[in-house]
Design a protein around this motif. Structure first.
Motif, PDB file in Angstrom:
ATOM      1  N   UNK B  29      22.679 138.000   4.613  1.00 52.38           N
ATOM      2  CA  UNK B  29      21.357 138.053   5.233  1.00 52.38           C
ATOM      3  C   UNK B  29      21.239 137.072   6.388  1.00 52.38           C
ATOM      4  N   UNK B  30      21.803 135.889   6.218  1.00 53.97           N
ATOM      5  CA  UNK B  30      21.761 134.895   7.285  1.00 53.97           C
ATOM      6  C   UNK B  30      22.661 135.283   8.445  1.00 53.97           C
ATOM      7  N   UNK B  31      23.869 135.707   8.108  1.00 56.83           N
ATOM      8  CA  UNK B  31      24.831 136.037   9.164  1.00 56.83           C
ATOM      9  C   UNK B  31      24.408 137.268   9.962  1.00 56.83           C
ATOM     10  N   UNK B  32      23.512 138.057   9.387  1.00 55.82           N
ATOM     11  CA  UNK B  32      23.025 139.244  10.096  1.00 55.82           C
ATOM     12  C   UNK B  32      22.306 138.840  11.384  1.00 55.82           C
ATOM     13  N   UNK B  33      21.812 137.598  11.417  1.00 49.65           N
ATOM     14  CA  UNK B  33      21.073 137.144  12.596  1.00 49.65           C
ATOM     15  C   UNK B  33      21.957 136.399  13.591  1.00 49.65           C
ATOM     16  N   UNK B  34      23.235 136.270  13.242  1.00 48.65           N
ATOM     17  CA  UNK B  34      24.134 135.582  14.154  1.00 48.65           C
ATOM     18  C   UNK B  34      25.123 134.708  13.407  1.00 48.65           C
ATOM     19  N   UNK B  35      26.206 134.306  14.089  1.00 46.28           N
ATOM     20  CA  UNK B  35      27.242 133.467  13.479  1.00 46.28           C
ATOM     21  C   UNK B  35      26.659 132.143  13.003  1.00 46.28           C
ATOM     22  N   UNK B  36      27.290 131.558  12.008  1.00 42.84           N
ATOM     23  CA  UNK B  36      26.827 130.279  11.479  1.00 42.84           C
ATOM     24  C   UNK B  36      28.000 129.422  11.038  1.00 42.84           C
ATOM     25  N   UNK B  37      27.769 128.142  11.015  1.00 44.58           N
ATOM     26  CA  UNK B  37      28.790 127.201  10.560  1.00 44.58           C
ATOM     27  C   UNK B  37      28.603 126.898   9.085  1.00 44.58           C
ATOM     28  N   UNK B  38      29.662 126.327   8.502  1.00 50.71           N
ATOM     29  CA  UNK B  38      29.676 126.100   7.063  1.00 50.71           C
ATOM     30  C   UNK B  38      28.481 125.289   6.575  1.00 50.71           C
ATOM     31  N   UNK B  39      28.297 124.133   7.130  1.00 49.00           N
ATOM     32  CA  UNK B  39      27.223 123.274   6.645  1.00 49.00           C
ATOM     33  C   UNK B  39      25.846 123.804   6.980  1.00 49.00           C
ATOM     34  N   UNK B  40      25.789 124.612   8.019  1.00 50.24           N
ATOM     35  CA  UNK B  40      24.510 125.233   8.342  1.00 50.24           C
ATOM     36  C   UNK B  40      24.126 126.240   7.255  1.00 50.24           C
ATOM     37  N   UNK B  41      25.089 127.021   6.821  1.00 46.62           N
ATOM     38  CA  UNK B  41      24.860 127.945   5.723  1.00 46.62           C
ATOM     39  C   UNK B  41      24.464 127.168   4.463  1.00 46.62           C
ATOM     40  N   UNK B  42      25.221 126.126   4.206  1.00 47.18           N
ATOM     41  CA  UNK B  42      24.972 125.323   3.005  1.00 47.18           C
ATOM     42  C   UNK B  42      23.544 124.776   2.988  1.00 47.18           C
ATOM     43  N   UNK B  43      23.099 124.286   4.106  1.00 50.69           N
ATOM     44  CA  UNK B  43      21.751 123.725   4.161  1.00 50.69           C
ATOM     45  C   UNK B  43      20.684 124.810   4.093  1.00 50.69           C
ATOM     46  N   UNK B  44      21.045 126.005   4.573  1.00 50.93           N
ATOM     47  CA  UNK B  44      20.045 127.082   4.620  1.00 50.93           C
ATOM     48  C   UNK B  44      19.806 127.734   3.268  1.00 50.93           C
ATOM     49  N   UNK B  45      20.760 127.615   2.381  1.00 52.62           N
ATOM     50  CA  UNK B  45      20.631 128.249   1.072  1.00 52.62           C
ATOM     51  C   UNK B  45      20.562 127.175   0.004  1.00 52.62           C
ATOM     52  N   UNK B  46      19.369 126.876  -0.437  1.00 48.79           N
ATOM     53  CA  UNK B  46      19.177 125.788  -1.391  1.00 48.79           C
ATOM     54  C   UNK B  46      19.857 126.090  -2.731  1.00 48.79           C
ATOM     55  N   UNK B  47      20.361 125.051  -3.342  1.00 47.40           N
ATOM     56  CA  UNK B  47      20.999 125.123  -4.661  1.00 47.40           C
ATOM     57  C   UNK B  47      22.328 125.873  -4.637  1.00 47.40           C
ATOM     58  N   UNK B  48      22.856 126.122  -3.457  1.00 45.42           N
ATOM     59  CA  UNK B  48      24.184 126.726  -3.381  1.00 45.42           C
ATOM     60  C   UNK B  48      25.185 125.600  -3.172  1.00 45.42           C
ATOM     61  N   UNK B  49      26.038 125.398  -4.149  1.00 45.35           N
ATOM     62  CA  UNK B  49      26.990 124.294  -4.044  1.00 45.35           C
ATOM     63  C   UNK B  49      28.066 124.614  -3.014  1.00 45.35           C
ATOM     64  N   UNK B  50      28.668 123.551  -2.499  1.00 43.58           N
ATOM     65  CA  UNK B  50      29.702 123.713  -1.484  1.00 43.58           C
ATOM     66  C   UNK B  50      30.897 124.474  -2.048  1.00 43.58           C
ATOM     67  N   UNK B  51      31.176 124.264  -3.297  1.00 47.90           N
ATOM     68  CA  UNK B  51      32.304 124.948  -3.926  1.00 47.90           C
ATOM     69  C   UNK B  51      32.089 126.461  -3.972  1.00 47.90           C
ATOM     70  N   UNK B  52      30.938 126.866  -4.449  1.00 50.97           N
ATOM     71  CA  UNK B  52      30.644 128.288  -4.577  1.00 50.97           C
ATOM     72  C   UNK B  52      30.503 128.928  -3.199  1.00 50.97           C
ATOM     73  N   UNK B  53      29.942 128.186  -2.245  1.00 53.67           N
ATOM     74  CA  UNK B  53      29.845 128.725  -0.891  1.00 53.67           C
ATOM     75  C   UNK B  53      31.225 129.012  -0.336  1.00 53.67           C
ATOM     76  N   UNK B  54      32.135 128.060  -0.463  1.00 58.09           N
ATOM     77  CA  UNK B  54      33.498 128.252   0.044  1.00 58.09           C
ATOM     78  C   UNK B  54      34.165 129.446  -0.632  1.00 58.09           C
ATOM     79  N   UNK B  55      34.015 129.526  -1.950  1.00 59.14           N
ATOM     80  CA  UNK B  55      34.568 130.642  -2.716  1.00 59.14           C
ATOM     81  C   UNK B  55      34.046 131.987  -2.225  1.00 59.14           C
ATOM     82  N   UNK B  56      32.740 132.060  -2.115  1.00 58.22           N
ATOM     83  CA  UNK B  56      32.110 133.322  -1.721  1.00 58.22           C
ATOM     84  C   UNK B  56      32.517 133.720  -0.316  1.00 58.22           C
ATOM     85  N   UNK B  57      32.550 132.745   0.588  1.00 58.44           N
ATOM     86  CA  UNK B  57      32.952 133.032   1.962  1.00 58.44           C
ATOM     87  C   UNK B  57      34.374 133.562   2.017  1.00 58.44           C
ATOM     88  N   UNK B  58      35.255 132.968   1.245  1.00 57.99           N
ATOM     89  CA  UNK B  58      36.648 133.410   1.284  1.00 57.99           C
ATOM     90  C   UNK B  58      36.783 134.838   0.751  1.00 57.99           C
TER      91      UNK B  58
END
Lengths: 124, 124
Positions: B29-58
């Motif tokens: 949903x976020x990327x639909x509006x344009x490219x984003x960086x890792x920490x930007x995604x992390x900050x935009x989605x509350x309660x999403x841990x860095x570990x799970x974010x990295x996993x999901x992105x991969x």
DNA sequence: CTGGATCCTCAACGATACTG
DNA sequence: CAGTATCGTTGAGGATCCAG
């Protein structure tokens, strides 16, 4: 104040967690075509255990997405059907299943490309 | 032979499991509006841990839904963006989030009704 | 037929620490 | 900044048995 799923505290998050669920998607997809009984659902969705089916059905019922109707036959007959609210969601989630079925080939190709990266030397 | 998500052995099942996922929905949903960086995604989605974010992105990258681009800056900058395939999915999954945000009130009302069933005696 | 109750296992996740 | 690695916990889910 608008609901915002990106906010951790928003109840929307809980609802999203429930409907963005593999089993919920498949169940709602079936019920979109008409009411169904417990064992009929169970047989229609392979590898879905009876425990998880019962759990998922109860949660969807609690969320007002489907109704559970028990007929006093012997043995008892239970029918699950979408509510009007559930019907508005069913189309949305069914699109997810249809997307997966439509693009599975492209996804698998991407997976092979990803898994093989660096292992071959193209034209070097 | 058509892919069929109701068949346990169908690879479609695995894909559905991945895209019918709360975090994947929010990320796409976020990327639909344009490219984003890792920490930007992390900050935009509350309660999403860095570990799970990295996993999901991969996993989304492996499925060909998004690209990961590293720029050789110091420190390194990494940008995530939807692929054309990912763009076709983003609209579909974003509809899920929008449904949740739009109908949260009705769902909560249904939950209260369900939880309170039998505990009150209407007009008796 | 439609589940509820129990036991058990494994994998997902949070927390933490470390690296290019 | 953008991750990987490790550890410990917990709770989701499978298997099984039983009941209305």
């Amino acid at each position: 104040m608008q609901p915002n799923a990106y906010t951790g505290a928003c109840p929307t998050r809980v609802v999203l967690d429930r409907i963005a669920d593999k089993w919920a998607v498949l169940i709602l997809g079936l019920l979109a075509e008409g009411p169904m009984r417990f064992n009929s659902l169970r047989r229609s969705i392979e590898r879905l255990s009876q425990k998880v089916l019962a759990q998922t059905l109860r949660r969807l019922e609690r969320d007002g997405l489907l109704t559970r109707t028990a007929f006093p036959t012997v043995p008892v007959t239970v029918e699950y059907a979408l509510t009007p609210l559930g019907r508005t969601l069913a189309e949305t989630v069914d699109a997810l299943r249809l997307w997966a079925e439509a693009h599975i080939t492209e996804v698998q190709a991407a997976q092979r490309a990803y898994d093989g990266r660096g292992l071959v030397m193209p034209d070097a």
